[in-house]
Design a protein around this motif. Sequence first.
Motif, mmCIF file in Angstrom:
data_model
loop_
_atom_site.group_PDB
_atom_site.id
_atom_site.type_symbol
_atom_site.label_atom_id
_atom_site.label_comp_id
_atom_site.label_asym_id
_atom_site.label_seq_id
_atom_site.Cartn_x
_atom_site.Cartn_y
_atom_site.Cartn_z
ATOM 1 N N ARG A 190 11.683 -5.735 15.193
ATOM 2 C CA ARG A 190 10.397 -5.757 15.542
ATOM 3 C C ARG A 190 10.113 -4.861 16.622
ATOM 4 N NH1 ARG A 190 7.183 -10.311 14.979
ATOM 5 N NH2 ARG A 190 8.682 -11.679 14.422
ATOM 6 N N ASN A 191 11.093 -4.272 17.318
ATOM 7 C CA ASN A 191 11.030 -3.514 18.379
ATOM 8 C C ASN A 191 10.951 -1.950 17.792
ATOM 9 O OD1 ASN A 191 10.886 -2.478 21.268
ATOM 10 N ND2 ASN A 191 13.210 -1.752 21.007
ATOM 11 N N LEU A 192 11.153 -1.855 16.787
ATOM 12 C CA LEU A 192 11.183 -0.334 16.182
ATOM 13 C C LEU A 192 9.483 0.020 15.997
ATOM 14 C CD1 LEU A 192 12.611 2.101 14.996
ATOM 15 C CD2 LEU A 192 12.546 0.967 12.750
ATOM 16 N N ASP A 193 9.101 1.079 16.310
ATOM 17 C CA ASP A 193 7.870 1.887 16.075
ATOM 18 C C ASP A 193 7.824 2.574 15.002
ATOM 19 O OD1 ASP A 193 5.439 2.868 15.927
ATOM 20 O OD2 ASP A 193 5.366 3.723 18.182
ATOM 21 N N THR A 194 7.288 2.111 13.711
ATOM 22 C CA THR A 194 7.437 2.600 12.553
ATOM 23 C C THR A 194 6.119 3.365 12.067
ATOM 24 O OG1 THR A 194 6.634 0.776 11.301
ATOM 25 C CG2 THR A 194 8.813 1.116 11.517
ATOM 26 N N ASP A 195 5.344 3.713 13.092
ATOM 27 C CA ASP A 195 3.975 4.372 13.028
ATOM 28 C C ASP A 195 4.263 5.778 12.251
ATOM 29 O OD1 ASP A 195 1.498 5.599 13.473
ATOM 30 O OD2 ASP A 195 1.082 4.328 15.021
ATOM 31 N N HIS A 196 3.503 6.203 11.418
ATOM 32 C CA HIS A 196 3.689 7.398 10.763
ATOM 33 C C HIS A 196 2.596 8.544 11.073
ATOM 34 C CE1 HIS A 196 6.361 4.981 8.241
ATOM 35 N NE2 HIS A 196 6.840 6.028 7.315
ATOM 36 N N THR A 197 1.674 8.064 12.004
ATOM 37 C CA THR A 197 0.680 9.004 12.404
ATOM 38 C C THR A 197 1.153 10.483 12.692
ATOM 39 O OG1 THR A 197 -0.623 7.195 13.134
ATOM 40 C CG2 THR A 197 -1.072 9.295 13.919
#
Length: 689
Positions: A410-417
């Motif tokens: 849940r702490n991983l930022d998987t934003d592909h922007t």
Amino acid sequence: MSTPTPASTKVYSHEPVWDAKRWLPTTADEVAARGWDYIDVIIISGDAYVDHPAFGTAVIGRLLESEGLRVAIIPQPNWRDDLRDFKKLGAPRLFFGVTAGCMDSMVNRYTAAKKLRSEDAYTPGGEHGYRPDYATTVYTQCLKKLFPEVPVMIGGIEASLRRVTHYDYWSDTLKPSILAESGADLLVYGMGELPLREAVRLLKRGVPFASLRTIPQTAVLLPPGAKAPKNENWDDFTLHSHEECGRDRTLYAKNFKDIETESNRVKARRLMQPTGERLLVVNPPFPTMSEAQIDTSFDLPYTRLPHPKYRKRGPIPAYEMIKHSINMHRGCFGGCSFCTISAHQGKFVASRSKESILREVETIKQMPDFRGTISDLGGPSANMYKMKGKEQWICDECVRPSCIWPDVCRNLDTDHTALLDIYKSVRETEGVNHAFVTSGIRYDLFLHDKGVSPEAQASHERYVDELAQHHVSGRLKVAPEHTSDHVLRIMRKPTFDLFYKFKEKFDRAAKKAGKEKTQIIPYFISSHPGSRPEDMAELALKTKDLGFRLEQVQDFTPTPMTVATEIYATGVHPYNAEEVCVARTPEEKQEQRSFFFWYKPEMKSALRKSMARLGLGAMAARLLDGKQQTVDVTPPPHITPCGMQAPGARLAAATARPPRPKKPSHLDAMLREAGVKVAAPAKDRAPRP
């Protein structure tokens, strides 16, 4: 706002006039052409010399050059004759650097069946015979014989993954640290830029090479009776000795668990292992490279070409594959149990800046054989660019081997922007007609919704659509690796149900983009620890139902410092000591591999007998007698894609979430996932005795 186009450097695929100064020298004549009367560092490499940032020898050579040192390279020296290649440049002023090359020399030369590979991808013409088995050890022993007083520093993936007691598949033995066998003075593990700069800094200050014992990310084998140097910044942890591991492989398995745990920490402990009468000391790694540091490495003045000496010997296959590709980041937090990437490059991702990537695009554009196609915008995994923890202090306390298994943290930022921004900028660069993604993608990074912000969720949807519309050449590589959930748990890979979800989503996006014929190319592994013939039969049937006919697939190859290799070596999982079934004999491996080729007429009789023996008669009828239409899926062979292995009862218990209060906080959930202890509310705590 668009990034300004950087100034480009002209690059030629064929030199009209030989200019010795464009490459690091490889012969006495080239040294003389530079006007040098001495050399500071000589690098011995098992690969041909390709001056490109994807080739470690060039990276290290250019980095040392940037430090003001005189550097020469002796690529693929002849170790069978009177060793004249090793002697031709004399002794360097500071040290010899030795590497087997971009691959472990045994994996480079032999298949999982211990047969010769069809080609050596890092040699002109793909020819065999230009490097020895156990190349790092052989080269170092040659140098120690000729120049016993000159220090030897070893590095590269072969040295890195053999830095402690390790299982060697090719000899079926436990070998000590490569420092003990080779006689080298210092080992640099992982990506070597930061420890090398520190070593050079100290050497320039007059520190003797023999005193370089406290540089992070290095290992040394101390003389008999010597104690590890004191360092107040490091905690120490002692592994079971090499001799104890040889007597009891369960102790060897425990060693691996401790080594992997330390490798995954932000602040690792210093490891020590008694080896004979000497003490092996493995210093903790440097912090993950910053954006500026990794940019510096990729921005060094490479020619991006093989040395002109190879013109008449044919192309170098590995170079031909990547010459117009761009590596955007290093490291992988997938933690797959069969993969060496996190053990060598690290669990945490180091990403280049957008400006550095676009500078490389401009450089590639100037290559005369460039026809408008960037062959790959990728990395160890194609879509981990710029990804890290949302709260770094949580990562600082975490010891999970994977950020995405058994599920996405849940702490991983998987934003592909940020990744999508790179894609857009590259494909809109003048002169670039296509910018493909041919590295394997991790679809679990955009198919989850746990802790995902609306912005990140939107980027997940955009990623699939833009990938299908702009960045797939007609074939998209993904690595489900297996279809059986219990095998996938050992691999540390997500359930195969997620592949169905991904395929449906991607097929819909491809149809929307008017590219219905785009093929998904799935990778699978046979004979992985935990895989049984019945699991392979299930794999064959599921892939047939999906319309696939697999061709170039991978048998599991045990390579040092992976969970799967330790299971193969010991028969038990290093995290819980539970027994795991392992296919070891050629017959067992061939039986599993044969299920990939169920559609070949010559295989059907043997498969029918195997399935009858396994009590899978009904499945055999579906698999072998059905007339379902299928298509060829022929990915290139792969050695260690990014994926990994799983726990058993004890690890499952250790990573299971404790009972939650009725209204848990979002932060508590992230902490528990990261392995950080969180005090329960008073009403949920057990009473004190």
